[in-house]
Design a protein around this motif. Structure first.
Motif, PDB file in Angstrom:
ATOM      1  N   HIS A 167       0.819  -1.210   0.000  1.00  0.00           N
ATOM      2  CA  HIS A 167       0.000   0.000   0.000  1.00  0.00           C
ATOM      3  C   HIS A 167       0.856   1.265   0.000  1.00  0.00           C
ATOM      4  O   HIS A 167       0.484   2.266  -0.617  1.00  0.00           O
ATOM      5  CB  HIS A 167      -0.929  -0.002   1.216  1.00  0.00           C
ATOM      6  CG  HIS A 167      -1.923  -1.120   1.210  1.00  0.00           C
ATOM      7  ND1 HIS A 167      -2.903  -1.226   0.252  1.00  0.00           N
ATOM      8  CD2 HIS A 167      -2.083  -2.204   2.022  1.00  0.00           C
ATOM      9  CE1 HIS A 167      -3.637  -2.304   0.474  1.00  0.00           C
ATOM     10  NE2 HIS A 167      -3.159  -2.921   1.537  1.00  0.00           N
ATOM     11  N   SER A 168       1.979   1.232   0.675  1.00  0.00           N
ATOM     12  CA  SER A 168       2.814   2.436   0.775  1.00  0.00           C
ATOM     13  C   SER A 168       3.419   2.834  -0.560  1.00  0.00           C
ATOM     14  O   SER A 168       3.850   3.977  -0.728  1.00  0.00           O
ATOM     15  CB  SER A 168       3.931   2.206   1.806  1.00  0.00           C
ATOM     16  OG  SER A 168       4.767   1.138   1.399  1.00  0.00           O
ATOM     17  N   LEU A 184      10.663  10.068   1.202  1.00  0.00           N
ATOM     18  CA  LEU A 184       9.896  10.092   2.453  1.00  0.00           C
ATOM     19  C   LEU A 184      10.045   8.786   3.227  1.00  0.00           C
ATOM     20  O   LEU A 184       9.869   8.751   4.442  1.00  0.00           O
ATOM     21  CB  LEU A 184       8.416  10.345   2.143  1.00  0.00           C
ATOM     22  CG  LEU A 184       8.072  11.685   1.491  1.00  0.00           C
ATOM     23  CD1 LEU A 184       6.580  11.734   1.157  1.00  0.00           C
ATOM     24  CD2 LEU A 184       8.445  12.846   2.413  1.00  0.00           C
ATOM     25  N   PHE A 185      10.335   7.687   2.513  1.00  0.00           N
ATOM     26  CA  PHE A 185      10.461   6.386   3.168  1.00  0.00           C
ATOM     27  C   PHE A 185      11.902   6.073   3.570  1.00  0.00           C
ATOM     28  O   PHE A 185      12.161   5.045   4.189  1.00  0.00           O
ATOM     29  CB  PHE A 185       9.965   5.274   2.237  1.00  0.00           C
ATOM     30  CG  PHE A 185       8.536   5.439   1.807  1.00  0.00           C
ATOM     31  CD1 PHE A 185       7.506   5.387   2.731  1.00  0.00           C
ATOM     32  CD2 PHE A 185       8.218   5.647   0.482  1.00  0.00           C
ATOM     33  CE1 PHE A 185       6.185   5.541   2.340  1.00  0.00           C
ATOM     34  CE2 PHE A 185       6.905   5.795   0.077  1.00  0.00           C
ATOM     35  CZ  PHE A 185       5.884   5.744   1.012  1.00  0.00           C
ATOM     36  N   LYS A 186      12.828   6.943   3.223  1.00  0.00           N
ATOM     37  CA  LYS A 186      14.240   6.662   3.485  1.00  0.00           C
ATOM     38  C   LYS A 186      14.559   6.899   4.951  1.00  0.00           C
ATOM     39  O   LYS A 186      14.205   7.929   5.539  1.00  0.00           O
ATOM     40  CB  LYS A 186      15.126   7.550   2.606  1.00  0.00           C
ATOM     41  CG  LYS A 186      16.568   7.101   2.564  1.00  0.00           C
ATOM     42  CD  LYS A 186      17.345   7.869   1.501  1.00  0.00           C
ATOM     43  CE  LYS A 186      18.767   7.357   1.414  1.00  0.00           C
ATOM     44  NZ  LYS A 186      19.541   8.075   0.370  1.00  0.00           N
ATOM     45  N   ARG A 187      15.249   5.916   5.560  1.00  0.00           N
ATOM     46  CA  ARG A 187      15.636   6.012   6.961  1.00  0.00           C
ATOM     47  C   ARG A 187      17.122   6.359   7.074  1.00  0.00           C
ATOM     48  O   ARG A 187      17.902   6.027   6.165  1.00  0.00           O
ATOM     49  CB  ARG A 187      15.353   4.694   7.670  1.00  0.00           C
ATOM     50  CG  ARG A 187      13.875   4.323   7.742  1.00  0.00           C
ATOM     51  CD  ARG A 187      13.664   2.909   8.185  1.00  0.00           C
ATOM     52  NE  ARG A 187      14.249   1.960   7.247  1.00  0.00           N
ATOM     53  CZ  ARG A 187      14.072   0.646   7.287  1.00  0.00           C
ATOM     54  NH1 ARG A 187      13.347   0.102   8.247  1.00  0.00           N
ATOM     55  NH2 ARG A 187      14.629  -0.137   6.397  1.00  0.00           N
ATOM     56  N   PRO A 188      17.518   7.006   8.149  1.00  0.00           N
ATOM     57  CA  PRO A 188      18.932   7.413   8.287  1.00  0.00           C
ATOM     58  C   PRO A 188      19.912   6.242   8.231  1.00  0.00           C
ATOM     59  O   PRO A 188      21.047   6.401   7.796  1.00  0.00           O
ATOM     60  CB  PRO A 188      18.964   8.097   9.671  1.00  0.00           C
ATOM     61  CG  PRO A 188      17.556   8.524   9.914  1.00  0.00           C
ATOM     62  CD  PRO A 188      16.690   7.489   9.264  1.00  0.00           C
ATOM     63  N   ASP A 189      19.482   5.067   8.698  1.00  0.00           N
ATOM     64  CA  ASP A 189      20.403   3.929   8.746  1.00  0.00           C
ATOM     65  C   ASP A 189      20.328   3.042   7.496  1.00  0.00           C
ATOM     66  O   ASP A 189      20.950   1.981   7.446  1.00  0.00           O
ATOM     67  CB  ASP A 189      20.120   3.075   9.988  1.00  0.00           C
ATOM     68  CG  ASP A 189      18.676   2.589  10.043  1.00  0.00           C
ATOM     69  OD1 ASP A 189      17.835   3.171   9.322  1.00  0.00           O
ATOM     70  OD2 ASP A 189      18.400   1.644  10.799  1.00  0.00           O
ATOM     71  N   ASP A 190      19.572   3.476   6.485  1.00  0.00           N
ATOM     72  CA  ASP A 190      19.517   2.700   5.247  1.00  0.00           C
ATOM     73  C   ASP A 190      20.865   2.763   4.526  1.00  0.00           C
ATOM     74  O   ASP A 190      21.541   3.807   4.541  1.00  0.00           O
ATOM     75  CB  ASP A 190      18.430   3.255   4.315  1.00  0.00           C
ATOM     76  CG  ASP A 190      17.038   2.847   4.756  1.00  0.00           C
ATOM     77  OD1 ASP A 190      16.937   1.909   5.570  1.00  0.00           O
ATOM     78  OD2 ASP A 190      16.067   3.470   4.292  1.00  0.00           O
ATOM     79  N   PRO A 191      21.290   1.660   3.898  1.00  0.00           N
ATOM     80  CA  PRO A 191      22.571   1.679   3.161  1.00  0.00           C
ATOM     81  C   PRO A 191      22.506   2.640   1.978  1.00  0.00           C
ATOM     82  O   PRO A 191      21.440   2.849   1.387  1.00  0.00           O
ATOM     83  CB  PRO A 191      22.725   0.229   2.694  1.00  0.00           C
ATOM     84  CG  PRO A 191      21.355  -0.330   2.692  1.00  0.00           C
ATOM     85  CD  PRO A 191      20.626   0.348   3.815  1.00  0.00           C
ATOM     86  N   SER A 214      12.543  -2.308  -1.404  1.00  0.00           N
ATOM     87  CA  SER A 214      13.995  -2.448  -1.542  1.00  0.00           C
ATOM     88  C   SER A 214      14.479  -2.190  -2.965  1.00  0.00           C
ATOM     89  O   SER A 214      15.666  -1.907  -3.176  1.00  0.00           O
ATOM     90  CB  SER A 214      14.433  -3.853  -1.094  1.00  0.00           C
ATOM     91  OG  SER A 214      13.841  -4.842  -1.917  1.00  0.00           O
ATOM     92  N   THR A 215      13.609  -2.282  -3.947  1.00  0.00           N
ATOM     93  CA  THR A 215      14.026  -2.090  -5.342  1.00  0.00           C
ATOM     94  C   THR A 215      13.348  -0.883  -5.994  1.00  0.00           C
ATOM     95  O   THR A 215      13.480  -0.678  -7.196  1.00  0.00           O
ATOM     96  CB  THR A 215      13.705  -3.346  -6.177  1.00  0.00           C
ATOM     97  OG1 THR A 215      12.289  -3.628  -6.082  1.00  0.00           O
ATOM     98  CG2 THR A 215      14.486  -4.545  -5.688  1.00  0.00           C
ATOM     99  N   ALA A 216      12.633  -0.089  -5.207  1.00  0.00           N
ATOM    100  CA  ALA A 216      11.851   1.016  -5.766  1.00  0.00           C
ATOM    101  C   ALA A 216      12.734   2.043  -6.476  1.00  0.00           C
ATOM    102  O   ALA A 216      12.408   2.492  -7.579  1.00  0.00           O
ATOM    103  CB  ALA A 216      11.038   1.693  -4.659  1.00  0.00           C
ATOM    104  N   ARG A 217      13.856   2.401  -5.855  1.00  0.00           N
ATOM    105  CA  ARG A 217      14.729   3.399  -6.481  1.00  0.00           C
ATOM    106  C   ARG A 217      15.363   2.856  -7.759  1.00  0.00           C
ATOM    107  O   ARG A 217      15.570   3.594  -8.722  1.00  0.00           O
ATOM    108  CB  ARG A 217      15.802   3.847  -5.487  1.00  0.00           C
ATOM    109  CG  ARG A 217      15.247   4.655  -4.343  1.00  0.00           C
ATOM    110  CD  ARG A 217      16.333   5.115  -3.393  1.00  0.00           C
ATOM    111  NE  ARG A 217      15.744   5.865  -2.303  1.00  0.00           N
ATOM    112  CZ  ARG A 217      15.403   7.152  -2.371  1.00  0.00           C
ATOM    113  NH1 ARG A 217      15.613   7.819  -3.487  1.00  0.00           N
ATOM    114  NH2 ARG A 217      14.852   7.761  -1.343  1.00  0.00           N
TER     115      ARG A 217
END
Length: 211
Positions: free
Chosen positions: A61-62, A127-134, A188-191
């Motif tokens: 949904h997101s 908007l969904f990106k977190r600071p600890d994401d690679p 995980s593959t959206a970008r």
């Protein structure tokens, strides 16, 4: 308690097989009754519908909004029709006929669709990106686009038919656009999907000019 599973799926599978059989008979009947040119278009439409359905099935949904945004950008490939019809009046930079003016407007609107669609998608995914994401390096997926242009240059220098190269580029671009939509179904593959979409649309436009 968990619901008991049926011991026999005869009725369920008979119904499903019956629907499939009816659909097959309708398709065969249409092939016999409809002119070949029209049936070819119907076949492409049916395959595109099935491909689209399977690609977006199960999207979280997101990601609905980013997916629609990328789809909107890819639909901007209608710019190719405008480019094909565009032209100018003799000794002028401006369109000379109503058809040419409409083509110019179509190119302008479709370009907004493409640029705005991919731009909005990127912002939504931020908007969904977190600071600890690679850290991601999705720009590397622009390499296939550069490689296709290099292949076209090499083929042209070697005296090969540019139209055949353009056909290959069009096929690769179409696959990338479909892959882009598929990648947008997973966070995980959206970008990666966004980058593939950019390359796919750019490759489609480039193949139009080359051909």
């Amino acid at each position: 308690a968990a619901a008991a599973l049926p011991k026999d799926k005869w009725s369920e599978q008979l119904s499903s097989a019956g629907v499939t059989t009816a659909a097959a008979l309708v398709a065969v009947g249409a092939g016999a009754a409809v002119p070949s040119a029209a049936f070819g278009l119907m076949t492409k439409f049916a395959l595109a519908s099935i491909c689209g359905y399977q690609t977006v099935w199960g999207v979280s949904h997101s990601l609905h909004s980013p997916l629609m945004s990328v789809t909107n950008a890819i639909s901007g490939l209608t710019v190719l029709g405008g480019i094909a019809l565009a032209g100018t009046a003799p000794n002028s930079w401006l369109p000379g006929t109503i058809a040419q003016w409409l083509a110019a407007v179509a190119v302008f609107v479709s370009t907004i669709n493409i640029v705005g669609g991919f731009s909005i998608t990127g912002r939504m995914l931020d908007l969904f990106k977190r600071p600890d994401d690679p850290k991601e390096h999705t720009y590397l997926y622009y390499l296939p686009g550069v490689a296709m242009l290099a292949a076209w240059g090499a083929a042209t220098a070697a005296g090969m038919n540019a139209g055949l190269v353009a056909t290959g580029m069009g096929l690769v671009s179409a696959v990338m656009c479909i892959s882009s939509i598929g990648c947008l179904s997973n966070q995980s593959t959206a970008r990666t999907g966004t980058s593939l979409g950019v390359v796919g649309v750019a490759g489609g436009v480039a193949s139009m000019f080359i051909s």
